[in-house]
Design an enzyme around this catalytic site. Sequence first.
Site, PDB file in Angstrom:
ATOM      1  N   LYS A  22     -11.596   9.228  -3.973  1.00 38.06           N
ATOM      2  CA  LYS A  22     -10.344   8.454  -3.830  1.00 38.06           C
ATOM      3  C   LYS A  22      -9.694   8.226  -5.191  1.00 38.06           C
ATOM      4  O   LYS A  22      -8.482   8.298  -5.335  1.00 38.06           O
ATOM      5  CB  LYS A  22     -10.670   7.109  -3.156  1.00 38.06           C
ATOM      6  CG  LYS A  22      -9.504   6.436  -2.495  1.00 38.06           C
ATOM      7  CD  LYS A  22      -9.942   5.244  -1.648  1.00 38.06           C
ATOM      8  CE  LYS A  22     -10.157   5.595  -0.196  1.00 38.06           C
ATOM      9  NZ  LYS A  22     -10.608   4.467   0.616  1.00 38.06           N
TER      10      LYS A  22
ATOM     11  N   ASP B 199      -2.458   1.398   6.129  1.00 38.59           N
ATOM     12  CA  ASP B 199      -2.118   2.800   5.869  1.00 38.59           C
ATOM     13  C   ASP B 199      -0.958   3.252   6.746  1.00 38.59           C
ATOM     14  O   ASP B 199      -0.194   4.122   6.365  1.00 38.59           O
ATOM     15  CB  ASP B 199      -3.343   3.691   6.124  1.00 38.59           C
ATOM     16  CG  ASP B 199      -4.387   3.495   5.030  1.00 38.59           C
ATOM     17  OD1 ASP B 199      -4.001   3.521   3.847  1.00 38.59           O
ATOM     18  OD2 ASP B 199      -5.577   3.289   5.359  1.00 38.59           O
TER      19      ASP B 199
ATOM     20  N   ASN C 214      -5.072  -6.663   8.874  1.00 39.06           N
ATOM     21  CA  ASN C 214      -6.521  -6.509   8.676  1.00 39.06           C
ATOM     22  C   ASN C 214      -7.092  -7.848   8.201  1.00 39.06           C
ATOM     23  O   ASN C 214      -6.362  -8.822   8.050  1.00 39.06           O
ATOM     24  CB  ASN C 214      -6.807  -5.379   7.674  1.00 39.06           C
ATOM     25  CG  ASN C 214      -6.178  -5.651   6.330  1.00 39.06           C
ATOM     26  OD1 ASN C 214      -6.542  -6.605   5.654  1.00 39.06           O
ATOM     27  ND2 ASN C 214      -5.203  -4.832   5.941  1.00 39.06           N
TER      28      ASN C 214
ATOM     29  N   PHE D  77      -8.941  -0.207  -5.773  1.00 35.64           N
ATOM     30  CA  PHE D  77     -10.153  -0.614  -5.077  1.00 35.64           C
ATOM     31  C   PHE D  77     -10.403   0.416  -3.981  1.00 35.64           C
ATOM     32  O   PHE D  77      -9.449   1.001  -3.458  1.00 35.64           O
ATOM     33  CB  PHE D  77      -9.991  -2.007  -4.449  1.00 35.64           C
ATOM     34  CG  PHE D  77     -10.476  -3.121  -5.346  1.00 35.64           C
ATOM     35  CD1 PHE D  77      -9.755  -3.481  -6.460  1.00 35.64           C
ATOM     36  CD2 PHE D  77     -11.653  -3.798  -5.063  1.00 35.64           C
ATOM     37  CE1 PHE D  77     -10.204  -4.501  -7.296  1.00 35.64           C
ATOM     38  CE2 PHE D  77     -12.112  -4.821  -5.882  1.00 35.64           C
ATOM     39  CZ  PHE D  77     -11.389  -5.168  -7.003  1.00 35.64           C
TER      40      PHE D  77
ATOM     41  N   PRO E 135       4.039   3.894   2.473  1.00 38.28           N
ATOM     42  CA  PRO E 135       3.977   4.382   1.090  1.00 38.28           C
ATOM     43  C   PRO E 135       2.689   3.899   0.442  1.00 38.28           C
ATOM     44  O   PRO E 135       2.161   2.839   0.796  1.00 38.28           O
ATOM     45  CB  PRO E 135       5.194   3.733   0.425  1.00 38.28           C
ATOM     46  CG  PRO E 135       5.544   2.578   1.286  1.00 38.28           C
ATOM     47  CD  PRO E 135       5.103   2.915   2.681  1.00 38.28           C
ATOM     48  N   ASP E 136       2.171   4.688  -0.477  1.00 35.27           N
ATOM     49  CA  ASP E 136       0.924   4.319  -1.169  1.00 35.27           C
ATOM     50  C   ASP E 136       1.267   3.712  -2.523  1.00 35.27           C
ATOM     51  O   ASP E 136       1.755   4.392  -3.428  1.00 35.27           O
ATOM     52  CB  ASP E 136       0.039   5.557  -1.326  1.00 35.27           C
ATOM     53  CG  ASP E 136      -1.363   5.177  -1.742  1.00 35.27           C
ATOM     54  OD1 ASP E 136      -1.505   4.441  -2.737  1.00 35.27           O
ATOM     55  OD2 ASP E 136      -2.316   5.601  -1.063  1.00 35.27           O
ATOM     56  N   ILE E 137       0.999   2.421  -2.639  1.00 33.02           N
ATOM     57  CA  ILE E 137       1.396   1.672  -3.844  1.00 33.02           C
ATOM     58  C   ILE E 137       0.579   2.123  -5.048  1.00 33.02           C
ATOM     59  O   ILE E 137       1.115   2.365  -6.130  1.00 33.02           O
ATOM     60  CB  ILE E 137       1.203   0.158  -3.582  1.00 33.02           C
ATOM     61  CG1 ILE E 137       2.088  -0.258  -2.411  1.00 33.02           C
ATOM     62  CG2 ILE E 137       1.504  -0.663  -4.818  1.00 33.02           C
ATOM     63  CD1 ILE E 137       1.533  -1.349  -1.566  1.00 33.02           C
TER      64      ILE E 137
ATOM     65  N   LYS F 117      10.749  -8.978  22.224  1.00 30.78           N
ATOM     66  CA  LYS F 117       9.306  -9.002  22.473  1.00 30.78           C
ATOM     67  C   LYS F 117       8.959  -8.014  23.606  1.00 30.78           C
ATOM     68  O   LYS F 117       9.664  -7.981  24.629  1.00 30.78           O
ATOM     69  CB  LYS F 117       8.914 -10.432  22.880  1.00 30.78           C
ATOM     70  CG  LYS F 117       7.452 -10.594  23.113  1.00 30.78           C
ATOM     71  CD  LYS F 117       7.133 -12.005  23.599  1.00 30.78           C
ATOM     72  CE  LYS F 117       5.715 -12.026  24.129  1.00 30.78           C
ATOM     73  NZ  LYS F 117       5.490 -13.033  25.133  1.00 30.78           N
TER      74      LYS F 117
ATOM     75  N   LYS G  52      -5.925   9.510  -5.782  1.00 30.83           N
ATOM     76  CA  LYS G  52      -4.824   8.551  -5.986  1.00 30.83           C
ATOM     77  C   LYS G  52      -4.313   8.566  -7.419  1.00 30.83           C
ATOM     78  O   LYS G  52      -3.280   7.970  -7.712  1.00 30.83           O
ATOM     79  CB  LYS G  52      -5.286   7.145  -5.613  1.00 30.83           C
ATOM     80  CG  LYS G  52      -5.757   7.042  -4.156  1.00 30.83           C
ATOM     81  CD  LYS G  52      -5.114   5.893  -3.447  1.00 30.83           C
ATOM     82  CE  LYS G  52      -5.577   5.784  -2.008  1.00 30.83           C
ATOM     83  NZ  LYS G  52      -4.776   4.847  -1.240  1.00 30.83           N
TER      84      LYS G  52
HETATM   85  O1  PMT Z   1      -9.111  -9.937   0.357  1.00 33.61           O
HETATM   86  P1  PMT Z   1     -10.603 -10.186   0.428  1.00 33.61           P
HETATM   87  O2  PMT Z   1     -11.006 -10.817   1.733  1.00 33.61           O
HETATM   88  O3  PMT Z   1     -11.103 -10.937  -0.771  1.00 33.61           O
HETATM   89  O4  PMT Z   1     -11.342  -8.768   0.423  1.00 33.61           O
HETATM   90  C1  PMT Z   1     -11.268  -7.976  -0.722  1.00 33.61           C
HETATM   91  C2  PMT Z   1     -11.044  -6.502  -0.361  1.00 33.61           C
HETATM   92  C3  PMT Z   1     -12.231  -5.980   0.403  1.00 33.61           C
HETATM   93  C4  PMT Z   1      -9.778  -6.339   0.481  1.00 33.61           C
HETATM   94  C5  PMT Z   1     -10.865  -5.747  -1.735  1.00 33.61           C
HETATM   95  O5  PMT Z   1     -12.034  -5.912  -2.495  1.00 33.61           O
HETATM   96  C6  PMT Z   1     -10.588  -4.267  -1.506  1.00 33.61           C
HETATM   97  O6  PMT Z   1     -11.478  -3.447  -1.346  1.00 33.61           O
HETATM   98  N1  PMT Z   1      -9.267  -3.892  -1.511  1.00 33.61           N
HETATM   99  C7  PMT Z   1      -8.823  -2.542  -1.169  1.00 33.61           C
HETATM  100  C8  PMT Z   1      -8.787  -2.419   0.319  1.00 33.61           C
HETATM  101  C9  PMT Z   1      -8.248  -1.083   0.784  1.00 33.61           C
HETATM  102  O7  PMT Z   1      -7.223  -1.043   1.408  1.00 33.61           O
HETATM  103  O8  PMT Z   1      -8.933  -0.043   0.386  1.00 33.61           O
HETATM  104  P2  PMT Z   1      -8.525   1.503   0.695  1.00 33.61           P
HETATM  105  O9  PMT Z   1      -9.762   2.239   0.357  1.00 33.61           O
HETATM  106  O10 PMT Z   1      -7.944   1.632   2.041  1.00 33.61           O
HETATM  107  O11 PMT Z   1      -7.390   1.785  -0.378  1.00 33.61           O
HETATM  108  C10 PMT Z   1      -7.671   2.336  -1.655  1.00 33.61           C
HETATM  109  C11 PMT Z   1      -6.726   1.775  -2.683  1.00 33.61           C
HETATM  110  O12 PMT Z   1      -5.393   2.177  -2.385  1.00 33.61           O
HETATM  111  C12 PMT Z   1      -6.703   0.274  -2.788  1.00 33.61           C
HETATM  112  O13 PMT Z   1      -6.560  -0.043  -4.157  1.00 33.61           O
HETATM  113  C13 PMT Z   1      -5.459  -0.125  -2.018  1.00 33.61           C
HETATM  114  O14 PMT Z   1      -4.888  -1.332  -2.526  1.00 33.61           O
HETATM  115  C14 PMT Z   1      -4.549   1.061  -2.296  1.00 33.61           C
HETATM  116  N2  PMT Z   1      -3.559   1.349  -1.272  1.00 33.61           N
HETATM  117  C15 PMT Z   1      -3.945   1.751  -0.044  1.00 33.61           C
HETATM  118  C16 PMT Z   1      -2.991   2.106   0.884  1.00 33.61           C
HETATM  119  C17 PMT Z   1      -1.621   1.989   0.544  1.00 33.61           C
HETATM  120  N3  PMT Z   1      -0.674   2.291   1.411  1.00 33.61           N
HETATM  121  N4  PMT Z   1      -1.277   1.555  -0.683  1.00 33.61           N
HETATM  122  C18 PMT Z   1      -2.223   1.239  -1.596  1.00 33.61           C
HETATM  123  O15 PMT Z   1      -1.894   0.841  -2.707  1.00 33.61           O
END
Ligand code: PMT
Length: 406
Positions: A339, A277, A209, A325, A305-307, A287, A343
């Site tokens: 969320k 995700d 991404n 975030f 896995p979700d950290i 390849k 979470k």
């Molecule tokens: O990196 P930049 O260009 O500075 O941009 C910053 C940002 C937009 C990436 C940052 O501010 C941000 O929003 N990060 C979270 C992005 C995200 O994946 O959001 P989400 O809504 O999909 O996930 C929710 C939360 O679960 C996040 O804290 C994410 O880190 C966490 N997560 C998600 C999936 C996963 N498998 N494991 C996780 O820990």
Amino acid sequence: MLPGKRILLIISGGIAAYKSLDLIRRLRERGATVRCVMTDSATQFITPLSVSALSENKVYGDLFSLTDEAEMGHIQLSRDADLVLVAPATTNILAKMAQGISDDLATTVLLATDKDVIAAPAMNVRMWEHAATRDNVSTLKSRGVLFAGPTEGDMACGEYGEGRMIEPLEIVTEIEHYFSAAAPLAGRRAIVTSGPTHEAIDPVRYVANRSSGKQGHAIAAALAGMGAETILVTGPTAEANPAGVKIVRIESAREMHDAATGALPADIAVCAAAVADWRPAEILEGKIKKTKGGAPPCLDMVENPDILRSLSAAGNQRPALVVGFAAETDNVLANATAKRERKGCDWIVANDVSPDTGTFGGDRNTVHLITADSTDDWPAMAKSDVAERLAEHIATHFANLREAAE
Ligand code: PMT
């Protein structure tokens, strides 16, 4: 270490000014930013060019320079620092500080500053012992000016006694003590995730991404700057390593998960990474070949896995404060609130990542801090300011916990 600390170094005119050059180097090695003001007499001992080259910053000296005043006025110069250091501090500048004289840029800045001042005196033993200097030093101490040295030793003038400036490394140690005593997150350990993850398809292709890591890296720098022992688990980014932070570089979500959970126990976890995700169900060894007229390949995906969820459910290793975030394009607040609950984290920072916001990859962010019982809307600001403000909230949270426990 002095990661992210901004030191305003005032160099006054004494033979010990040559040691300021090494001092600048030592401060910068430890992650500090050093901006320098030189008095006219300091320029008789060392050149502004050397000071500028070592500090990698413009050197200021002229109170009446139109360009300097327009770029960085003397008031801003005096406030835009975490600490003001006068090294060497001659008997003359100490006298002016004690009397409130402001007849050049250095003394004007010292009068205008709202920051703590550390002075490292350097002068002849008779000057140091003179009643006028003793009075000035005690006046300055009573007003909160801190002193580093002087020490006893041979003097450039051939005499022996107290008045020598302490060595640059000793000054640095005094500064480190100053900051660690004042650091609100000293003794706390923080894990921060940042950047994207790369999910391999075959040896040359991956799913990813647009996260740049700017937001997560700034948070790690801000937490380290407040004294937390900080571990930054980051996906592939072009961002520089923040000073004073332990970096763990990973590629995939599974690696990020193992590195972040493996860094437990911690007091604070901030998950700013944009973790994929899903990942391709299998990574092909060779390849994938494009064949003429052949159908495009289909990727079977499986969930990663979700950290954030794992850190929030880490039992007796769960950090006292887990911050996620939420990157949303619609119904930002409602989705982020849901969320946070799903979470299991304590706070969630919601940001709108619709394409026209430029949040992914850009330098600015507009966020809402959502806790169990409040939503705080922050104005648009630089990602570094979001990081500082979040770190301040985290520090206040721990200060409140400490107060409640006392
Ligand atoms: O990196 P930049 O260009 O500075 O941009 C910053 C940002 C937009 C990436 C940052 O501010 C941000 O929003 N990060 C979270 C992005 C995200 O994946 O959001 P989400 O809504 O999909 O996930 C929710 C939360 O679960 C996040 O804290 C994410 O880190 C966490 N997560 C998600 C999936 C996963 N498998 N494991 C996780 O820990």
